[in-house]
Design an enzyme around this catalytic site. Sequence first.
Site, short mmCIF file in Angstrom:
data_model
loop_
_atom_site.label_atom_id
_atom_site.label_comp_id
_atom_site.label_asym_id
_atom_site.label_seq_id
_atom_site.Cartn_x
_atom_site.Cartn_y
_atom_site.Cartn_z
N TYR A 142 0.82 -1.21 0.00
CA TYR A 142 0.00 0.00 0.00
C TYR A 142 0.85 1.26 0.00
O TYR A 142 0.42 2.31 -0.47
CB TYR A 142 -0.89 0.03 1.25
CG TYR A 142 -2.24 -0.61 1.10
CD1 TYR A 142 -2.34 -1.98 0.83
CD2 TYR A 142 -3.40 0.12 1.25
CE1 TYR A 142 -3.59 -2.58 0.71
CE2 TYR A 142 -4.65 -0.47 1.14
CZ TYR A 142 -4.74 -1.82 0.87
OH TYR A 142 -5.96 -2.40 0.76
N LYS A 190 2.86 -15.41 2.65
CA LYS A 190 3.11 -16.16 1.41
C LYS A 190 4.61 -16.42 1.37
O LYS A 190 5.33 -16.00 0.45
CB LYS A 190 2.62 -15.30 0.22
CG LYS A 190 2.57 -16.02 -1.10
CD LYS A 190 1.44 -17.02 -1.22
CE LYS A 190 1.56 -17.79 -2.52
NZ LYS A 190 0.61 -18.91 -2.62
N ASP A 223 -3.31 -18.27 0.68
CA ASP A 223 -4.33 -18.96 -0.14
C ASP A 223 -5.01 -20.07 0.67
O ASP A 223 -6.23 -20.22 0.65
CB ASP A 223 -3.72 -19.49 -1.45
CG ASP A 223 -2.37 -20.17 -1.28
OD1 ASP A 223 -1.80 -20.13 -0.16
OD2 ASP A 223 -1.88 -20.75 -2.27
N ASP A 247 -6.38 -6.88 4.20
CA ASP A 247 -7.51 -6.19 3.55
C ASP A 247 -8.46 -7.23 2.97
O ASP A 247 -9.67 -7.19 3.21
CB ASP A 247 -6.97 -5.27 2.45
CG ASP A 247 -8.10 -4.58 1.69
OD1 ASP A 247 -9.01 -4.07 2.36
OD2 ASP A 247 -8.07 -4.58 0.44
N ASP A 251 -12.25 -8.73 4.73
CA ASP A 251 -13.55 -8.64 4.04
C ASP A 251 -14.17 -10.02 3.91
O ASP A 251 -15.38 -10.20 4.12
CB ASP A 251 -13.38 -8.02 2.65
CG ASP A 251 -13.71 -6.53 2.64
OD1 ASP A 251 -13.61 -5.90 3.71
OD2 ASP A 251 -14.07 -5.99 1.57
C1 IPM Z 1 -10.41 -0.98 4.13
C2 IPM Z 1 -10.68 -0.39 2.76
C3 IPM Z 1 -9.51 0.50 2.38
C4 IPM Z 1 -8.26 -0.37 2.27
C5 IPM Z 1 -9.74 1.32 1.08
C6 IPM Z 1 -11.01 2.15 1.17
C7 IPM Z 1 -8.55 2.17 0.74
O1 IPM Z 1 -10.89 -1.40 1.83
O2 IPM Z 1 -10.34 -0.21 5.11
O3 IPM Z 1 -10.28 -2.19 4.25
O4 IPM Z 1 -7.99 -0.96 1.21
O5 IPM Z 1 -7.53 -0.45 3.25
MG MG Z 2 -10.89 -3.34 2.60
#
Ligand code: IPM
Ligand code: MG
Length: 370
Positions: A142, A190, A223, A247, A251
Amino acid sequence: MKKKIAILPGDGIGPEIIREAVKVLKAVEKSSGAGFEFREGIIGAVAIDKCGDPYPPETHKLCISSDAVLFGAVGDPKYDNNPAAKIRPEQGLLRMRKELGLYANIRPVELFWGQYNRSPLKEEVVRNTDMVIVRELTGGIYFGEPRGRSDDRQEAFDTCRYTTGEILRISEKTFNLAEKRRGVVTLVDKANVLETSRLWREVVTRLHKDKYSHLILDYLYVDNAAMKIVTNPSAFDVILTENMFGDILSDLASVLTGSVGLLASASCGTGVSLYEPVHGSYPQAAGLDKANPLATILSAAMMLDDSFGMHRESNLIRNACRAIIEKGIVTEDLSDGKDYFTTSEVGDAVAKQIIELVKNIKPLSCPEVG
Ligand code: IPM
Ligand code: MG
């Protein structure tokens, strides 16, 4: 002394859900000795529209002079399909993380009261899921330099970099957290491919051996971890991982429980901490008074616990949320699809429930009068 809270609603549903969290915090003030000072700032697309900067210096000043930050979300569809946009709302969030030194993102994934039936997984698979993902937040691909394009723009590159120091500080935090839980840390990486992952393994293994050998440390390739999170989520206690893997996996894990509208998160590091719902800016619902405010309200509860040590008040919020869910006062996402309430009605109900709960606190034995 009043606790200063920086309020950053951001974009999409941000303003609506933050409004309800503030409403609830005001109810907490009314029913306890707590005092809060709310100070609002701009971030994301809203800030680009107002002043061309997604994280203006005034917002940064506001954050560093506050005791905690409560944040909604950033993102706007008008930027999503425009890869050429030079300034983007997400840059505001990334800069805020970096400039506030928020290197640890803590995302608990738990099943909420009676919500089994909302999970996309079978009940026997998802039952007992209770994990925390600790994601490194200010390093890796990032932020790594160099990044960019070749002169003819036909090649693009990003760089994944980590230093031993960056890995150590988040690993310390993670082991400390695991000590208060079931004591199992899974490092996800990884290491069969990436040099940065091999450094993570080296550093985390050494720290474990030197200081935390009373805890269990195990390792999974990312993975494989993705498969296990879906097939056997209850096997995990604390997952430690780098920025990009965190990230994606957070999710993935957030939808397991079927109630992403309830998941809160904290980002902390060298100074002030930030609290935000796990879901994003949900632009399709913006302004419609239908988004679920509970994840933001529960993020505020997390803030009271972690930043202010207000455990009683934090529990009050959690208990009030639980009570209104049990009464069926929920937004569409948690409803049976027929009876549901608006964002502001749910916020009102939580605030009212807090007042009720406090009214009903009485000593169990009353001394006889007379
Ligand atoms: C998160 C989001 C952010 C990230 C985006 C909005 C930049 O997906 O907080 O997980 O990728 O970190
Ligand atoms: Mg995210």
